[in-house]
Design a protein around this motif. Structure first.
Motif, PDB file in Angstrom:
ATOM      1  N   ASN A  61       0.861  -1.057   0.118  1.00 24.65           N
ATOM      2  CA  ASN A  61      -0.106   0.061   0.010  1.00 24.65           C
ATOM      3  C   ASN A  61       0.939   1.185  -0.076  1.00 24.65           C
ATOM      4  OD1 ASN A  61      -1.677   2.062   1.007  1.00 24.65           O
ATOM      5  ND2 ASN A  61      -2.855   1.052   1.893  1.00 24.65           N
ATOM      6  N   PHE A  62       0.866   1.870  -1.035  1.00 22.11           N
ATOM      7  CA  PHE A  62       1.594   3.073  -1.405  1.00 22.11           C
ATOM      8  C   PHE A  62       1.371   4.050  -0.389  1.00 22.11           C
ATOM      9  CE2 PHE A  62       4.665   2.701  -5.078  1.00 22.11           C
ATOM     10  CZ  PHE A  62       4.363   1.264  -5.455  1.00 22.11           C
ATOM     11  N   ILE A  63       0.272   4.418  -0.179  1.00 19.32           N
ATOM     12  CA  ILE A  63      -0.445   5.358   0.754  1.00 19.32           C
ATOM     13  C   ILE A  63       0.229   5.180   2.111  1.00 19.32           C
ATOM     14  CG2 ILE A  63      -2.278   6.375   1.706  1.00 19.32           C
ATOM     15  CD1 ILE A  63      -2.259   6.977  -1.221  1.00 19.32           C
ATOM     16  N   GLN A 104       5.030   7.460 -10.416  1.00 22.38           N
ATOM     17  CA  GLN A 104       3.884   7.628 -11.016  1.00 22.38           C
ATOM     18  C   GLN A 104       3.794   9.097 -11.245  1.00 22.38           C
ATOM     19  OE1 GLN A 104       1.846   4.925 -12.468  1.00 22.38           O
ATOM     20  NE2 GLN A 104       0.694   4.453 -10.744  1.00 22.38           N
ATOM     21  N   ILE A 105       2.863   9.507 -12.313  1.00 20.30           N
ATOM     22  CA  ILE A 105       2.619  11.059 -12.509  1.00 20.30           C
ATOM     23  C   ILE A 105       1.306  11.463 -12.107  1.00 20.30           C
ATOM     24  CG2 ILE A 105       4.725  11.200 -13.951  1.00 20.30           C
ATOM     25  CD1 ILE A 105       2.592  11.705 -16.216  1.00 20.30           C
ATOM     26  N   LEU A 106       1.093  12.339 -11.474  1.00 19.51           N
ATOM     27  CA  LEU A 106      -0.082  13.040 -11.001  1.00 19.51           C
ATOM     28  C   LEU A 106      -0.193  14.398 -11.941  1.00 19.51           C
ATOM     29  CD1 LEU A 106      -2.418  12.249  -8.782  1.00 19.51           C
ATOM     30  CD2 LEU A 106      -0.957  13.465  -7.282  1.00 19.51           C
ATOM     31  N   ILE A 107      -1.335  14.517 -12.775  1.00 14.57           N
ATOM     32  CA  ILE A 107      -1.225  15.234 -13.945  1.00 14.57           C
ATOM     33  C   ILE A 107      -2.349  16.365 -13.560  1.00 14.57           C
ATOM     34  CG2 ILE A 107       0.057  14.008 -15.514  1.00 14.57           C
ATOM     35  CD1 ILE A 107      -2.539  14.837 -17.225  1.00 14.57           C
ATOM     36  N   ARG A 127      -0.815  16.800  -2.538  1.00 17.04           N
ATOM     37  CA  ARG A 127      -0.849  15.188  -2.593  1.00 17.04           C
ATOM     38  C   ARG A 127       0.754  14.736  -2.297  1.00 17.04           C
ATOM     39  NH1 ARG A 127      -5.609  12.570  -4.538  1.00 17.04           N
ATOM     40  NH2 ARG A 127      -6.968  14.533  -4.825  1.00 17.04           N
TER      41      ARG A 127
ATOM     42  N   THR B  72      -8.891   8.044  -1.542  1.00 17.06           N
ATOM     43  CA  THR B  72      -7.662   8.899  -1.976  1.00 17.06           C
ATOM     44  C   THR B  72      -8.045  10.155  -2.815  1.00 17.06           C
ATOM     45  OG1 THR B  72      -7.090   7.775  -3.937  1.00 17.06           O
ATOM     46  CG2 THR B  72      -5.877   6.987  -2.000  1.00 17.06           C
ATOM     47  N   ARG B  73      -9.441  10.198  -3.047  1.00 10.08           N
ATOM     48  CA  ARG B  73      -9.818  11.208  -3.939  1.00 10.08           C
ATOM     49  C   ARG B  73      -8.895  11.205  -5.346  1.00 10.08           C
ATOM     50  NH1 ARG B  73     -14.387  13.420  -1.705  1.00 10.08           N
ATOM     51  NH2 ARG B  73     -14.319  14.691  -3.508  1.00 10.08           N
ATOM     52  N   THR B  74      -8.584  10.092  -5.855  1.00 10.22           N
ATOM     53  CA  THR B  74      -7.804   9.968  -6.952  1.00 10.22           C
ATOM     54  C   THR B  74      -8.343   8.917  -7.831  1.00 10.22           C
ATOM     55  OG1 THR B  74      -5.654  10.367  -5.594  1.00 10.22           O
ATOM     56  CG2 THR B  74      -5.511   9.380  -7.855  1.00 10.22           C
ATOM     57  N   TYR B 103     -11.351  15.611  -7.326  1.00 15.42           N
ATOM     58  CA  TYR B 103     -10.327  14.526  -7.509  1.00 15.42           C
ATOM     59  C   TYR B 103      -9.295  14.840  -8.384  1.00 15.42           C
ATOM     60  CZ  TYR B 103     -14.002  11.140  -5.691  1.00 15.42           C
ATOM     61  OH  TYR B 103     -14.850  10.784  -4.921  1.00 15.42           O
ATOM     62  N   GLN B 104      -8.160  14.202  -7.998  1.00 14.48           N
ATOM     63  CA  GLN B 104      -6.939  14.307  -9.005  1.00 14.48           C
ATOM     64  C   GLN B 104      -6.942  13.065  -9.780  1.00 14.48           C
ATOM     65  OE1 GLN B 104      -4.991  17.512  -9.038  1.00 14.48           O
ATOM     66  NE2 GLN B 104      -3.917  16.958  -7.374  1.00 14.48           N
ATOM     67  N   ILE B 105      -6.164  13.021 -10.970  1.00  9.88           N
ATOM     68  CA  ILE B 105      -6.120  11.906 -11.803  1.00  9.88           C
ATOM     69  C   ILE B 105      -4.334  11.527 -11.953  1.00  9.88           C
ATOM     70  CG2 ILE B 105      -8.221  12.469 -13.144  1.00  9.88           C
ATOM     71  CD1 ILE B 105      -6.132  13.005 -15.486  1.00  9.88           C
ATOM     72  N   LEU B 106      -4.519  10.194 -11.757  1.00 13.59           N
ATOM     73  CA  LEU B 106      -2.981   9.690 -11.769  1.00 13.59           C
ATOM     74  C   LEU B 106      -3.145   8.953 -13.228  1.00 13.59           C
ATOM     75  CD1 LEU B 106      -0.915   9.419  -9.768  1.00 13.59           C
ATOM     76  CD2 LEU B 106      -2.184   7.372  -8.705  1.00 13.59           C
ATOM     77  N   GLN B 128      -4.134   2.871  -4.754  1.00 14.31           N
ATOM     78  CA  GLN B 128      -5.428   3.261  -3.915  1.00 14.31           C
ATOM     79  C   GLN B 128      -6.354   4.129  -4.554  1.00 14.31           C
ATOM     80  OE1 GLN B 128      -3.401   0.348  -2.054  1.00 14.31           O
ATOM     81  NE2 GLN B 128      -5.455   0.695  -0.995  1.00 14.31           N
TER      82      GLN B 128
END
Lengths: 343, 343
Positions: A61-63, A104-107, A127, B72-74, B103-106, B128
């Motif tokens: 679990n990365f979180i 990973q990228i969050l855009i 984040r 995670t709201r992702t 939300y954010q997107i991964l 997650q």
DNA sequence: TTGTAAGCGTTATCAA
DNA sequence: TTGATAACGCTTACAA
């Protein structure tokens, strides 16, 4: 209609659950699962635990790990104008390079304006990204930079740069603009219009500087009427071309600082019955795949979008591992095709 | 060279730090900071705590909150071929809609192949994500779906669909293919080639089904020689057009299932000295901004990429809040321009 | 309404 | 090498 796993799902086991089955402590499992350092054989016990984790379908679990380690293995990318193929290529290269390095990228792709970008920076920082890339810095807006730096995570400008001393990885836009203009000068053009893109974008701005460089070197005075600022879209190209061609003394050649705008200019030429290149020479910028296939293929400048993305992530990775990031300016290349001719 | 805040940075305060300054407990701060429910005035104490948090520059740590709340709201988005402007527009619409909803997107943009996409799904699930969008499902690969469902998070196919019963939001590709073909039939064409894209993509496949529909309805037998499968790129269009035009009895019209490939075909026509539309009619698909500006503007089918993205996120949000997601098929529109004529 | 305390799943520290 | 324990920053019963 979809059922989404109300019951079918086997919940992912936690470290503790693996540990219970293995008859060891969770911390032991955690250690067993971390990579053996190179040159060392994993012990039998480690192998047993790994096999069990595998069998039970363990996924870390990365979180949770991130909360403890304060590293999320995530890179935030603020990248407006994603619908533009050039920007999208840049994004793809960033993602591929980041993924290969385990990130990973969050855009965030806000409008290409200062305020929305500032909000995006904040959101990404909330984040807990480990590093931040921003592709659309605005000239004359040091607050963007300040905001990025406020987080304390390594931060890099990509594609565009600001006025200040942020580290940036870009293509050599100024040289590109100069090459395009020199090409037209060599063909004998003396009145060269430029569809110069937005003033706030360093890419457009520097391509325009290159245009000025070339004219100056050739001893031709710069006529500000021939410089029209627009946006990067097709519509901008249309507006820009119309302005230029409506001048009392219209240009014999147009340099558009991006291919999309050049295609807009192409549409204007068509509507006005101007033949390319006989009545009007046209140069674009970026060498998007389409422009080589046009009935009259476009002379343009190839700018290495993907390489810029790769290099940017490499620098950022360096910065995230405590190193010193350094600026990069990647070379561009003039591609002469059929849309330009002498006069 | 960049200094990245080795010391300049003010560390973001935690809830506990706010609480200490405010002289209350962290949980009180947590509660004070959560939105007052509509119609209720925040108390003086709540206002005081909020003001203090603001002043101290508090920013909630999403990682920590996510660990506790298991949300995670992702949203994870698997989106190959991002360099394609159409896909990038889709991505941008997804991001904008998700952001607006908090939300954010991964994103993961692996190669458009099954295995890399499976890996991307796993990686996103390891983060997650609360929901998962996949834009490039492959026909005949139910394992992609199975993998997505394994996580138990709401999962939606966008743009493309699979064979199975996953909920999908797509454009009406089959109708689009039929409209394009009917248009050519109405102009009198009887031998119509199709640059049919990859077999694994439902978009391409359904546009091809529409092509078959139109021919069948018109009582014209489908000649499999006229159907060439390629990829979605310019090169695919070039290869496809060459194959078709090299046939003993070449088509008088070509329908390319995407604009990019159509432009490749345009290049082939140019190189062969074929005039568009007099010698060859050409229809594309997507109505990317460029094709309306070509010297001979392209007849094409407008497909609502952005709306597909918006609608997909809406459905996913519904699914994530426990609702039932439902499939959507958005309408397309034929855009007749100059690249098609009668014979 | 507020404080207390437990806990989310991991990893790091320390002692055995 | 292993186990126990604390801690990361937050949310949420539950008790006061």
């Amino acid at each position: 209609m979809t059922r989404h796993g109300e019951s079918a799902r086997t919940p992912v086991p936690t470290l503790k659950e693996i540990a219970d089955v293995a008859g060891v402590h969770a911390s032991t499992v955690s250690r067993a699962l971390r990579p053996t350092r190179p040159g060392r054989e994993p012990s039998a016990e480690v192998r047993r635990i790994r096999a069990l984790a595998d069998e039970m379908g363990y996924r870390p679990n990365f979180i949770a790990a991130g909360l403890r380690t304060q590293r999320t293995r995530t890179i935030g990318v603020v990248i407006p104008r994603l619908a533009d193929g050039v920007i999208a290529s840049l994004c793809q290269a960033i993602e591929a390079t980041a993924t290969a390095a385990g990130y990973q990228i969050l855009i965030a792709t806000p409008p290409d304006e200062v305020e929305p970008q500032l909000r995006s920076i904040d959101l990404l920082q909330d984040r807990q990204v480990d590093g931040l890339l921003i592709t659309s810095l605005h000239l004359g807006h040091p607050e963007m930079l300040a905001r990025m730096r406020a987080s304390g995570v390594p931060t890099l400008a990509v594609n565009r740069t600001g006025n200040d001393s942020i580290t940036a990885v870009t293509a050599d836009d100024r040289t590109g603009g100069r090459l395009a203009t020199e090409h037209l000068l060599e063909l004998g053009h003396r009145r060269i219009g430029i569809i110069a893109g937005p003033r706030h974008a360093s890419t457009a701005w520097r391509r325009t500087l290159g245009y000025r460089d070339a004219l100056t070197r050739a001893g031709i005075p710069v006529d500000d009427q021939l410089i029209v600022h627009t946006d990067f879209e097709v519509e901008g190209g249309i507006a820009g071309a119309n302005l230029l061609l409506d001048l009392p003394e219209p240009p014999t050649a147009i340099f558009a600082v991006n291919d999309t705008a050049a295609v807009g200019a192409l549409g204007v030429a068509r509507d006005r019955g101007l033949r390319i290149p006989d009545d009007l020479s046209l140069v674009g910028y970026n060498d998007i795949p389409l422009v080589g296939q046009l009935p009259v293929p476009l002379t343009t400048v190839r700018s290495p979008a993907a390489e810029v993305g790769v290099s940017a992530v490499e620098q950022l990775l360096l910065g995230m591992s405590g190193g010193e990031m350094s600026a990069r300016t990647l070379p561009v290349e003039l591609i002469v095709r059929g849309s330009t001719t002498g006069r």
